[in-house]
Enzyme design. Sequence first.
Site: not given
Ligand code: LLP
Length: 430
Positions: A250, A287-290, A331, A358-359, A388
């Site tokens: 997050g 659990e970092p993603g972004r 968003y 087309c939008e 994402y």
């Molecule tokens: N762990 C769980 C259980 C999650 O559901 C998520 C993201 C993460 C970790 C990773 O979160 P991050 O570090 O990436 O913030 N599509 C949206 C973001 C959706 C995130 C869903 N879950 C966007 O483009 O902002």
Amino acid sequence: MNQSETVDGPVPMSLLPDSAQAGPRGELQIGGLSVDELAAKYGTPLFIYDEEHLRSRCREALTALGAGTAYASKAFLCTAMARLVNEEGLHIDVASEGELLTAIAAEVPGERIVLHGNNKSLAELSLARSHGVGRIVVDSFDELSRLRNLHEVDGVVAPIQLRVTPGVEAHTHEYISTGQNDSKFGFGLESGAARRAVESCASNPGVELMGIHQHIGSQVFRADSFARALEVVVAFSEPLGLPELSVGGGLGVAYLESETAPSISEWGEMLREACERLGVKAQVSAEPGRSIAAQAAVTVYSIGTVKEIPGIRTYIAVDGGFGDNPRPMLYGSGYTAFAPTRFTEPRNSVARIVGRHCESSDVIVQEARLPANLDVGDLIATPVTGAYGYSMASTYNRMPRPAVIFVSEGKERLVIRRETAEDLLALDLD
Ligand code: LLP
């Protein structure tokens, strides 16, 4: 093109991948390669990832957040990415059969995989169990029943964490906020569901409860949101004496020059302090993603049309759009843009960058600052598209998805080839 009142400088380096630099022609180079030459070779739209940037964020996360930290692969995944994450020693969080199969294809050992999902199918659970997936993060009572039923057939005991919802607002966009009581995710703490879930694990031979998991939302900048959620969850989890606690992902990133976000190290420090203060004995992971993938990439487009509406605005249409970046539309996310061949020049004109779907909602940047006199055939790029973006790409209007390349130390490799019309037609039956 309309001249803007404001004269903006070049795109700030802080939004670009670590290896970004100006080449001899004033063009952007990433990983030692000129972006315009890569675009000429691979076509546009093109996602260019700085591989060293990805690796360095993985290492930072491992140091800051500890062993057991998982990369949230929903941010961006392909086989090469899963392999990279594994090489850097992170675990990998997958949330579907497709993500799980990608991790398996990249030979990520089962014990380093964490399976998520609020509605995991029997097939997903079976695959995860037969592959020895390290943790299944259980989201519902129905899932607990499925694991019990599967155990009756094959005797496998799944090591699990229980996902709880702390009832805390994450202060982010409603669509990506997950920690509040009114959520499809997890077991509510306030309602007593979490307590009942823990109790039911004791009499479920299909599961071994290893810990509690929470994830409050994504693109969260405020340390107090994380700290508050931790406080609430720890009050529940610590007395259980379980060995593990996952705080999810997050951490927000800056998309615009006006934004600042904590680094992964600062986030880790904040979590460590909070855990110490709260007397957490469980092993904490995240659990970092972004925060690992977002700033590692830029998307490069070609300009196809320039339309000036006198007294109103200039529209610059590129060869991509919400098919490769739905975030502005979903968003209202802001992005910035620049011209990769004129990367060091001031951006002293303004245009709306739109896609070719087309939008009218197909807008990439509402008010983009760009160098003056960009024309058809010139390149435009948007930074911070590594998370994402491709992972949420669609084929709306039957537009094929872009190619993705990794660049490092003067070499590039294609990690996802460009989709073709034949790929799209391959699913059709007469
Ligand atoms: N762990 C769980 C259980 C999650 O559901 C998520 C993201 C993460 C970790 C990773 O979160 P991050 O570090 O990436 O913030 N599509 C949206 C973001 C959706 C995130 C869903 N879950 C966007 O483009 O902002």
